[in-house]
Design an enzyme around this catalytic site. Structure first.
Site, short mmCIF file in Angstrom:
data_model
loop_
_atom_site.label_atom_id
_atom_site.label_comp_id
_atom_site.label_asym_id
_atom_site.label_seq_id
_atom_site.Cartn_x
_atom_site.Cartn_y
_atom_site.Cartn_z
N HIS A 1 54.41 127.42 67.61
CA HIS A 1 54.11 128.71 68.21
C HIS A 1 53.11 129.52 67.39
CE1 HIS A 1 57.53 127.98 70.83
NE2 HIS A 1 57.00 128.88 71.61
N GLY A 2 53.12 129.36 66.10
CA GLY A 2 52.18 130.16 65.33
C GLY A 2 52.17 129.79 63.87
#
Lengths: 473, 280
Positions: A330-331
């Site tokens: 996700h990041g």
């Protein structure tokens, strides 16, 4: 390009018109590829370079794996190509994080560190990298569903370019699997469009994004340090609840638009959300939230790790690893890793408890479970909203300390509750439908009125245009 | 089904437009910059006096609520330049424009201006008010049930911990000057706009909103005062001198508390009356 921009509507109209012209029927896929490239490169044409490199890498290596008879070579090439895909992802997505966190350990000079910190994140890279890997694994596994064995390199290049670039899913999913998508590549006819389905998906998607998520985006903006310090505990809880509804509406809205657009061109994209906030367990939540990612991780990571076949401890560990990597997907931030780790820990813990304790599934227990899962999931979204972990701790402290402050109910709080209630109603309606509490005929008439009202709200109640939250991933 | 959905939405849209013409003219408070600009453009009124600036002049809205000839074009993220451009593009030129100088450095909010002054939609909204963002359906309905209050300046400071954080943030911002090249470009464009509206008979008055004592002579404010005077000389434009004598208090380092704003308002009105006196 944003789905809710006029430039996109224009591109869509042109593409749609050309796509269904009988004379151009044999160019349907190239038309969609061209349109997808325009869609992708609209704001930053330079991003096309990496995108094309990724397509060429996956096309050539998968073509070799498809046609080679030497099993060892096939494995080697597929392995190298998967490694290169991951390397590209790691370089563009995680270099800034590593350079920032381990500057001294890596012995980076200031200029090198600066270089790594300013590497731009190509939009959608996490999505198209995973799709490339899906293709490579499918060809390596000799998945017959692909039907790519006898095609020329040029045809394979066209098909793969289309699979990776098809604009509805390109930037924020759903993540496609090669064996689901390739078999759908054939001539499409205007008369085959399922207009009712298309309309419903598009209206629901645009409503969730433009009316619910974009308006909530303005209303929950104060979950930002240091502004949240000035709010009462109840107001903070309400803001957090609103953010939970916003993130759902934003991403589920995008997915719904993507599915509707896919259907408009005759392609079925996988469902990405299935009323996640009614989940009674974390395991169920991950079968309802970002389904295309969780099934991808299950198929291409959890199963190869051994799944639940190697004993309980190994199963817990596998769940944990998959969620940790899912968090990192996700990041590039430690908060995302903590978010994934927390979900992994809850999944493992839940599994452990389930193995040890057998409880009768009463209605009350189901309701309690649903509330617990929702509350935990909602609190974990804080790690998305406040990617600085210290601020998350500060938020929780404020929540505990500001209980004596007055709960303010202004126009903004009322608006937040009303907008959130659309998401709540969306889930409740599904539960009622599932339990046959709504008659089918009534349901049909009711749906027409509701979709008409939602379309009206899209026109007269859209928020300020903002990028989709999942674009950053 | 598709046809019925479209028909239902068109009927609702038509009814909403009709009701906006007939019953929903008193729309209550506004929140976003888009709301404020739209309300200015489509109100059907011409305002004699306009105050333009950032969120720092939010307190003037109380005055504007009482005076139909005054419009407070305070645009929190966009700032005063966007307000001036709004006046130019809409052609609704007031007799007097009071322009706050603290955040002219924010320049022109192009996306907002392009969106609101798109030739097609700009004209359509005169006939279909339901398309205005300031007429969003749900906020308007909520406003009817629970009338929104004017956004008032804070009465007191937040708790010390929060105030210190906010003040530190503002101090950091005020420690550095705006990028000179970008600031000059902004002021050049602003000058063109102001020359246009003064040529149409508008008197432009510059003023500065007071700050916390320790920020009064900050690098940013000193630089801005000097540069602005260079661009907009007193022979053509009027100036209200910054009140650097009194002590003012803010809720977050820059927004005046209500009591301080009221004190500034007295100073502001007095100075403005002197200007008018000079003019006559």
């Amino acid at each position: 390009m944003l789905f809710n921009s006029f430039s996109f509507i224009l591109l869509l109209l042109i593409t749609f018109s050309l796509y269904y012209i009988p004379l151009l029927r044999k160019f349907q896929i190239p038309i969609l590829i061209l349109s997808s490239f325009v869609f992708y490169a609209y704001y930053k044409p330079i991003l096309l370079i990496l995108f094309v490199v990724s397509i060429l890498l996956n096309t050539s290596s998968s073509y070799f794996v498809l046609n080679s008879k030497n099993q060892n070579k096939r494995k080697l090439i597929a392995g190298i190509a998967i490694g290169l895909n991951l390397l590209l992802l790691a370089f563009f997505k995680y270099s800034p994080l590593l350079a920032n966190s381990f500057r001294e350990e890596l012995g980076l000079t200031v200029s090198w560190s600066q270089f790594f910190l300013t590497i731009p994140l190509p939009i959608g890279i996490s999505f198209y990298t995973f799709e490339g890997i899906s293709l490579l694994v499918d060809v390596l596994r000799n998945n017959d569903a692909l039907k790519e064995k006898k095609v020329s390199f040029t045809s394979h290049l066209v098909n793969t370019s289309f699979f990776i670039s098809f604009f509805p899913h390109l930037i924020a999913g759903p993540i496609l699997k090669a064996h689901d998508f390739y078999p759908q590549m054939k001539t499409k006819f205007f008369s085959e469009i399922e207009w009712e389905k298309v309309t419903k998906y598009l209206i629901m998607g645009y409503f969730l994004k433009m009316v619910v998520a974009d308006n909530l985006n303005e209303l929950t903006a104060n979950i930002t340090f240091p502004y949240f310090l000035g709010y009462s505990s109840w107001n903070l809880l309400l803001l957090l609840f609103g953010y939970s509804m916003q993130i759902f509406a934003d991403f589920a809205g995008y997915s719904s638009i993507a599915i509707g657009l896919g259907l408009l061109f005759g392609y079925n994209l996988p469902q990405n959300f299935n009323f996640p906030y009614i989940s009674k367990s974390f395991a169920e939540f991950w079968t309802r939230w970002h389904i295309s990612l969780s099934t991808w991780l299950k198929e291409y990571l959890y199963f190869p790790l051994g799944g639940n076949r190697n004993g309980k401890i190994r199963t817990y560990l596998n769940l944990f690893i998959v969620m940790l990597l899912g968090g990192f997907w996700h990041g590039a931030g430690w908060s995302y890793a903590i978010w994934g780790t927390a979900h992994g820990a809850f999944l493992a813990l839940e599994r452990l408890l389930k193995d040890r304790i057998r409880l009768k599934e009463t209605m009350l227990l189901q309701v309690v479970n649903t509330i617990v899962v929702f509350v935990v999931v909602t609190f974990l979204w804080l790690l998305f909203k406040l990617p600085n972990f210290d601020q998350v701790i500060e938020f929780l402290k404020t929540l505990a300390n500001n209980s004596g402050m007055k709960f303010v109910i202004s126009y903004k709080e009322v608006n937040l509750v009303i907008l959130s209630s659309f998401v709540v109603f969306y889930h409740v309606y599904y539960l009622l439908l599932k339990s046959d509490k709504i008659e089918k005929r009534l349901n049909y008439g009711f749906q027409q009125a509701v979709y008409g009202f939602l379309l009206f709200l899209i026109i007269v109640n859209s928020g300020d245009q903002s990028a989709f939250i999942y674009f950053q991933f | 089904m598709v046809k019925k959905i479209i028909i239902i939405s068109i009927v609702l849209f038509s009814l909403y437009n009709l009701s906006l013409y007939l019953f929903l003219q008193n729309k209550g408070a506004v929140y976003t910059d888009v709301d404020k600009v739209e309300r200015f453009i489509y109100s059907g009124k011409r305002y004699k006096v306009v105050t333009a600036g950032s969120s720092l002049i939010g307190g003037f809205s109380r005055e504007a609520a009482k005076r139909p000839d005054l419009y407070n074009l305070f645009l929190p993220p966009s700032g005063g330049c966007t307000g001036v451009k709004t006046i130019v593009l809409s052609g609704k030129i007031p007799d007097t424009l009071y322009l706050e100088t603290n955040y002219l450095s924010r320049g022109f909010n192009r996306p907002l201006l392009d969106d609101l002054f798109d030739p097609f939609w700009y004209n359509v909204k005169f006939y279909l008010p339901a398309l205005e963002k300031s007429n969003k359906f749900l906020p308007l309905m909520i406003g009817k049930l629970k009338p929104a209050k004017l956004e008032m300046p804070n009465k007191k400071r937040p708790k010390q911990e929060l105030f210190d954080q906010l003040l530190a943030k503002v101090s950091k911002e005020y420690d550095s000057i705006p990028n000179p090249k970008a600031y000059n470009n902004i002021l050049l464009e602003l000058k063109k706009d102001l020359e246009y509206i003064t040529s149409k008979g508008c008197t432009v008055v510059f003023f500065e909103i007071p700050s916390e004592r320790e920020l009064v002579y900050s690098e940013k404010l000193k630089y801005q005062r000097k540069t602005l005077k260079g661009f907009f000389n007193e022979s053509k434009y009027k100036w209200i001198a910054p009140d650097t004598v009194s002590t003012y208090y803010t809720g977050d380092g820059k927004h005046l508390l209500i009591e301080s704003f009221d004190r500034f308002n007295i100073y502001f009105k007095h100075q403005a009356s002197l200007l008018k006196f000079k003019k006559s």
